[in-house]
Design a protein around this motif. Structure first.
Motif, mmCIF file in Angstrom:
data_model
loop_
_atom_site.group_PDB
_atom_site.id
_atom_site.type_symbol
_atom_site.label_atom_id
_atom_site.label_comp_id
_atom_site.label_asym_id
_atom_site.label_seq_id
_atom_site.Cartn_x
_atom_site.Cartn_y
_atom_site.Cartn_z
ATOM 1 N N GLY A 135 0.790 -1.228 0.000
ATOM 2 C CA GLY A 135 0.000 0.000 0.000
ATOM 3 C C GLY A 135 0.819 1.274 0.000
ATOM 4 O O GLY A 135 0.262 2.382 -0.054
ATOM 5 N N ILE A 136 2.139 1.152 0.062
ATOM 6 C CA ILE A 136 3.005 2.333 0.072
ATOM 7 C C ILE A 136 2.803 3.157 -1.192
ATOM 8 O O ILE A 136 2.694 4.375 -1.159
ATOM 9 N N ARG A 137 2.780 2.475 -2.331
ATOM 10 C CA ARG A 137 2.523 3.139 -3.599
ATOM 11 C C ARG A 137 2.120 2.086 -4.621
ATOM 12 O O ARG A 137 2.507 0.923 -4.500
ATOM 13 N N PRO A 138 1.353 2.455 -5.629
ATOM 14 C CA PRO A 138 0.915 1.476 -6.634
ATOM 15 C C PRO A 138 2.094 0.906 -7.424
ATOM 16 O O PRO A 138 3.088 1.597 -7.667
ATOM 17 N N GLY A 139 1.977 -0.364 -7.799
ATOM 18 C CA GLY A 139 2.941 -0.966 -8.710
ATOM 19 C C GLY A 139 4.206 -1.517 -8.094
ATOM 20 O O GLY A 139 5.108 -1.945 -8.821
ATOM 21 N N LEU A 140 4.314 -1.509 -6.762
ATOM 22 C CA LEU A 140 5.512 -2.068 -6.141
ATOM 23 C C LEU A 140 5.572 -3.583 -6.344
ATOM 24 O O LEU A 140 4.550 -4.260 -6.351
ATOM 25 N N VAL A 141 6.784 -4.092 -6.504
ATOM 26 C CA VAL A 141 7.003 -5.539 -6.607
ATOM 27 C C VAL A 141 7.247 -6.060 -5.190
ATOM 28 O O VAL A 141 8.301 -5.812 -4.605
ATOM 29 N N ILE A 142 6.260 -6.776 -4.655
ATOM 30 C CA ILE A 142 6.379 -7.320 -3.298
ATOM 31 C C ILE A 142 6.565 -8.826 -3.384
ATOM 32 O O ILE A 142 5.742 -9.530 -3.984
ATOM 33 N N THR A 143 7.663 -9.304 -2.810
ATOM 34 C CA THR A 143 7.937 -10.734 -2.788
ATOM 35 C C THR A 143 8.205 -11.161 -1.349
ATOM 36 O O THR A 143 8.383 -10.323 -0.460
ATOM 37 N N HIS A 144 8.235 -12.455 -1.110
ATOM 38 C CA HIS A 144 8.619 -13.011 0.186
ATOM 39 C C HIS A 144 9.809 -13.942 -0.023
ATOM 40 O O HIS A 144 9.984 -14.499 -1.114
ATOM 41 N N ALA A 145 10.590 -14.152 1.034
ATOM 42 C CA ALA A 145 11.707 -15.095 0.982
ATOM 43 C C ALA A 145 11.561 -16.127 2.106
ATOM 44 O O ALA A 145 12.362 -16.170 3.041
ATOM 45 N N ALA A 164 -3.214 -10.858 -4.449
ATOM 46 C CA ALA A 164 -3.159 -9.841 -5.506
ATOM 47 C C ALA A 164 -1.961 -8.905 -5.328
ATOM 48 O O ALA A 164 -1.504 -8.280 -6.286
ATOM 49 N N ASN A 165 -1.452 -8.815 -4.082
ATOM 50 C CA ASN A 165 -0.339 -7.902 -3.805
ATOM 51 C C ASN A 165 1.019 -8.586 -3.750
ATOM 52 O O ASN A 165 2.041 -7.916 -3.614
ATOM 53 N N LEU A 166 1.041 -9.913 -3.842
ATOM 54 C CA LEU A 166 2.304 -10.648 -3.768
ATOM 55 C C LEU A 166 2.716 -11.110 -5.161
ATOM 56 O O LEU A 166 2.013 -11.890 -5.797
ATOM 57 N N ALA A 167 3.869 -10.633 -5.621
ATOM 58 C CA ALA A 167 4.320 -10.975 -6.975
ATOM 59 C C ALA A 167 4.777 -12.431 -7.050
ATOM 60 O O ALA A 167 4.409 -13.152 -7.968
ATOM 61 N N TRP A 168 5.600 -12.856 -6.075
ATOM 62 C CA TRP A 168 6.042 -14.249 -6.032
ATOM 63 C C TRP A 168 6.765 -14.526 -4.721
ATOM 64 O O TRP A 168 7.041 -13.618 -3.930
ATOM 65 N N LEU A 169 7.110 -15.797 -4.505
ATOM 66 C CA LEU A 169 7.864 -16.252 -3.333
ATOM 67 C C LEU A 169 9.250 -16.715 -3.779
ATOM 68 O O LEU A 169 9.375 -17.495 -4.719
ATOM 69 N N ASN A 170 10.302 -16.235 -3.092
ATOM 70 C CA ASN A 170 11.658 -16.735 -3.297
ATOM 71 C C ASN A 170 11.929 -17.755 -2.190
ATOM 72 O O ASN A 170 12.426 -17.405 -1.122
ATOM 73 N N VAL A 171 11.566 -19.000 -2.423
ATOM 74 C CA VAL A 171 11.631 -19.997 -1.350
ATOM 75 C C VAL A 171 13.083 -20.453 -1.140
ATOM 76 O O VAL A 171 13.776 -20.825 -2.086
ATOM 77 N N GLN A 172 13.515 -20.431 0.120
ATOM 78 C CA GLN A 172 14.904 -20.774 0.444
ATOM 79 C C GLN A 172 15.104 -22.296 0.488
ATOM 80 O O GLN A 172 15.409 -22.876 1.524
ATOM 81 N N TRP A 173 14.991 -22.926 -0.682
ATOM 82 C CA TRP A 173 15.228 -24.368 -0.765
ATOM 83 C C TRP A 173 16.733 -24.626 -0.892
ATOM 84 O O TRP A 173 17.205 -25.230 -1.864
#
Length: 278
Positions: A135-145, A164-173
């Motif tokens: 929600g900081i600003r439109p269009g941000l790329v939000i991912t998780h690790a 809808a707000n999460l672009a993808w997960l960088n899973v620490q495999w």
């Protein structure tokens, strides 16, 4: 085939960061951002240095990368919950501190949220933080690790609330000898009880052997990536590969380390051989 060739880059040094230019990476995640809020004074740090004290040349590299079509985001938090504690104490102040990093002269395009310590492994908390930062600003790329042990938290309620707000997960495999099966289990819904679009699941890997962290041989990893991309229902939807981390590849005499970007790019194009894996 998949297009995301992601690298984390843990440095606050402009001359070191500049070396990531001209590589095959499509996404660079500067690491690691931390939030301090002593006495209610919110300050962002990149590693041990306040962001405002970092050489301006560092941020010019971000602009150069972006001009070249590379997406540049920042890893937020990591070990410990200090950053999340600051956010919980005063969300508006915390988001204002993060928003600064998306403006001049920093120009970060988003944030890679790193949750590594309980009790953060809760679908509602994960969704709440995701939506707050998005929600900081439109269009941000939000991912998780996420670490693999917390993947069960990405259940139907999480995706319904924050998908809808999460672009993808960088899973620490990291060092996962059963990566192919674990990836398939997660995207098929066996891990969390709900299927996950493969385009939202990136396989994280380490670029070198290091104490206390798993490692998969690069040539073996290339084969695994190809196997995953041939699985029914995955194919070209495969989310990509993320490597930890770039500074460990600089000047390495090991061709499997120094050519990481080239070989991962080849693997994402369906190849099992590269300059380091003949």
């Amino acid at each position: 085939m998949a297009s995301r060739n992601i690298i984390w880059c843990q440095t606050s040094d402009a001359s070191v960061f500049a070396k990531v230019q001209g590589k095959k990476y499509t996404h660079v995640i500067i690491s690691a951002l931390h939030m301090h809020c002593d006495g209610g004074n919110y300050v962002m740090y990149l590693n041990d240095t306040p962001v405002g004290q970092i050489n301006p040349a560092f941020w010019r590299v971000v602009t150069t990368l972006r001009t070249a079509g590379v997406t540049v985001t920042g890893l937020l938090a990591g070990a410990g919950n200090g950053t999340w504690d600051c956010i919980q104490k005063n969300p508006p102040k915390a988001m204002a501190a993060l928003k600064v990093l998306t403006d001049a002269p920093y120009y970060l395009q988003g944030f890679d949220l790193d949750f590594e310590t309980p009790p953060i492994y809760d679908p509602k908390l994960l969704a709440s933080y995701t939506n707050l930062v998005a929600g900081i600003r439109p269009g941000l790329v939000i991912t998780h690790a996420p670490i693999p042990g917390m993947l069960s938290a990405y259940d139907a309620s999480f995706w319904q609330s924050a998908g809808a707000n999460l672009a993808w997960l960088n899973v620490q495999w990291y060092g996962d000898g059963t990566l192919v099966q674990d990836y398939e289990n997660f995207v098929s819904g066996q891990t969390s009880g709900t299927p996950v679009d493969p385009s939202k699941v990136v396989a994280g890997a380490t670029v070198v052997t290091q104490p206390g962290v798993g490692y998969t041989d690069l040539c073996q990893l290339m084969t695994m990536v190809n196997t995953i991309q041939k699985k029914p229902g995955i194919g070209q939807k495969f989310g990509g590969v993320a490597g930890w981390e770039f500074t460990q590849t600089i000047g390495s005499p090991n061709p499997k380390v120094s050519n990481w970007d080239i070989c991962i790019a080849a693997a994402l194009q369906g190849q099992t051989k590269c300059v380091a894996c003949p």
